[in-house]
Design an enzyme around this catalytic site. Structure first.
Site, PDB file in Angstrom:
ATOM      1  CB  SER A  64      -1.051   0.236   1.216  1.00 48.21           C
ATOM      2  OG  SER A  64      -1.888  -0.732   1.335  1.00 48.21           O
TER       3      SER A  64
HETATM    4  N1  SAH Z   1      -1.099  -4.251   4.162  1.00 45.24           N
HETATM    5  C1  SAH Z   1      -0.536  -5.073   2.815  1.00 45.24           C
HETATM    6  C2  SAH Z   1      -0.981  -4.959   1.694  1.00 45.24           C
HETATM    7  C3  SAH Z   1      -0.902  -5.925   0.650  1.00 45.24           C
HETATM    8  S1  SAH Z   1      -2.143  -5.855  -0.280  1.00 45.24           S
HETATM    9  C4  SAH Z   1       0.939  -4.354   2.600  1.00 45.24           C
HETATM   10  O1  SAH Z   1       1.540  -3.488   3.527  1.00 45.24           O
HETATM   11  O2  SAH Z   1       2.170  -4.894   1.803  1.00 45.24           O
HETATM   12  C5  SAH Z   1      -3.737  -6.216   0.216  1.00 45.24           C
HETATM   13  C6  SAH Z   1      -3.094  -8.153   0.917  1.00 45.24           C
HETATM   14  O3  SAH Z   1      -4.952  -8.750   0.583  1.00 45.24           O
HETATM   15  C7  SAH Z   1      -2.934  -8.850  -0.631  1.00 45.24           C
HETATM   16  O4  SAH Z   1      -1.368  -9.191  -0.201  1.00 45.24           O
HETATM   17  C8  SAH Z   1      -3.724 -10.218  -1.036  1.00 45.24           C
HETATM   18  O5  SAH Z   1      -2.932 -11.479  -1.193  1.00 45.24           O
HETATM   19  C9  SAH Z   1      -4.549 -10.045   0.540  1.00 45.24           C
HETATM   20  N2  SAH Z   1      -6.113 -10.584   0.570  1.00 45.24           N
HETATM   21  C10 SAH Z   1      -6.862 -10.207  -0.566  1.00 45.24           C
HETATM   22  N3  SAH Z   1      -7.584 -10.784  -0.354  1.00 45.24           N
HETATM   23  C11 SAH Z   1      -7.756 -11.526   1.134  1.00 45.24           C
HETATM   24  C12 SAH Z   1      -8.051 -12.878   1.456  1.00 45.24           C
HETATM   25  N4  SAH Z   1      -9.850 -13.458   1.485  1.00 45.24           N
HETATM   26  N5  SAH Z   1      -7.485 -13.226   3.094  1.00 45.24           N
HETATM   27  C13 SAH Z   1      -6.197 -12.528   2.908  1.00 45.24           C
HETATM   28  N6  SAH Z   1      -5.912 -11.601   2.537  1.00 45.24           N
HETATM   29  C14 SAH Z   1      -5.994 -11.754   1.474  1.00 45.24           C
END
Ligand code: SAH
Length: 214
Positions: A64
């Site tokens: 993000s």
């Molecule tokens: N907080 C992260 C943002 C990653 S982007 C950071 O700081 O880098 C969002 C993430 O949510 C992705 O890695 C994706 O795989 C995850 N995601 C999407 N749907 C999900 C679910 N149902 N359960 C767990 N993770 C999920």
């Protein structure tokens, strides 16, 4: 990889940029100043780690944007020791910022390769959130209730399960909308079956995929 004076200088500039963009929570800014964001990047993108932008972390996912991390962290109104659930560990950067804020963190990710990488990096940096490989749209019943829940992927609606797993007075921060653009909502649990919802405007996330997601 190391954390050099150059990286520290770039972080200071990033924090000044976030301040200008309206982030005023001092504890959050201090956490961002502290966490070496470049270590959460891969290969060619390392040089961009301190720009206020989202970048690919592999597996079609993104780390993000710093402004988004700062905004969500501020909206959570955290106090040290709170039990916090993060949905979407991804690179682990948001998790590191939350750990830096002194909370008791649980984080769920549905992509094993990302979770493994995040686990190694967070351990190396001395953070020890409890990481889970599961469908985060179901929350984390075994560890509920939580004082705060933060969702870092865009949801089509607010899953009831999150509201059920919040303690009384607890808050959920979640982007809700379509696959391209979402609105940042903060839902406060005011009673066993009553909730207050506030809207903090437009954000863009990768989709929340799972039983209660897309
Ligand atoms: N907080 C992260 C943002 C990653 S982007 C950071 O700081 O880098 C969002 C993430 O949510 C992705 O890695 C994706 O795989 C995850 N995601 C999407 N749907 C999900 C679910 N149902 N359960 C767990 N993770 C999920």
């Amino acid at each position: 990889m190391k954390d050099t004076y150059k990286h520290k200088g770039l972080r200071k500039r990033l924090v000044e940029e976030l301040l200008q963009k309206g982030i005023t929570d001092e504890a959050v800014l201090k956490a961002i100043l502290h966490v070496p964001r470049h270590l959460f990047f891969q290969g060619d993108f390392v040089d961009f780690a301190y720009e206020d932008k989202a970048y690919p972390i592999g597996d079609g996912q993104t780390i993000s944007q710093p402004f988004t991390v700062a905004a969500q962290s501020s909206l959570l109104q955290l106090k040290p020791g709170m039990r916090v659930l993060e949905i979407g560990t991804g690179s682990g950067y948001q998790a590191a910022v939350l750990c830096e804020l002194g909370v008791d963190l649980f984080s769920v990710e549905r992509k094993k390769s990302l979770l493994d990488k995040a686990y190694r990096l967070l351990s190396d940096l001395g953070y020890s959130p409890e990481l889970h490989y599961s469908d985060g749209t179901l929350g984390l019943a075994s560890r509920a209730p939580f004082d705060r829940i933060i969702v870092t992927a865009g949801a089509p609606k607010v899953p009831d399960v999150y509201l059920n797993q919040l303690s009384l007075g607890g808050k959920l921060v979640i982007p809700v909308g379509n696959a391209e653009v979402q609105r940042m909502l903060r839902v406060t649990k005011t009673g066993e079956h009553s909730f207050d919802t506030e809207d903090f405007g437009e954000f863009r996330f990768v989709p929340l995929i799972g039983a209660e997601g897309w």
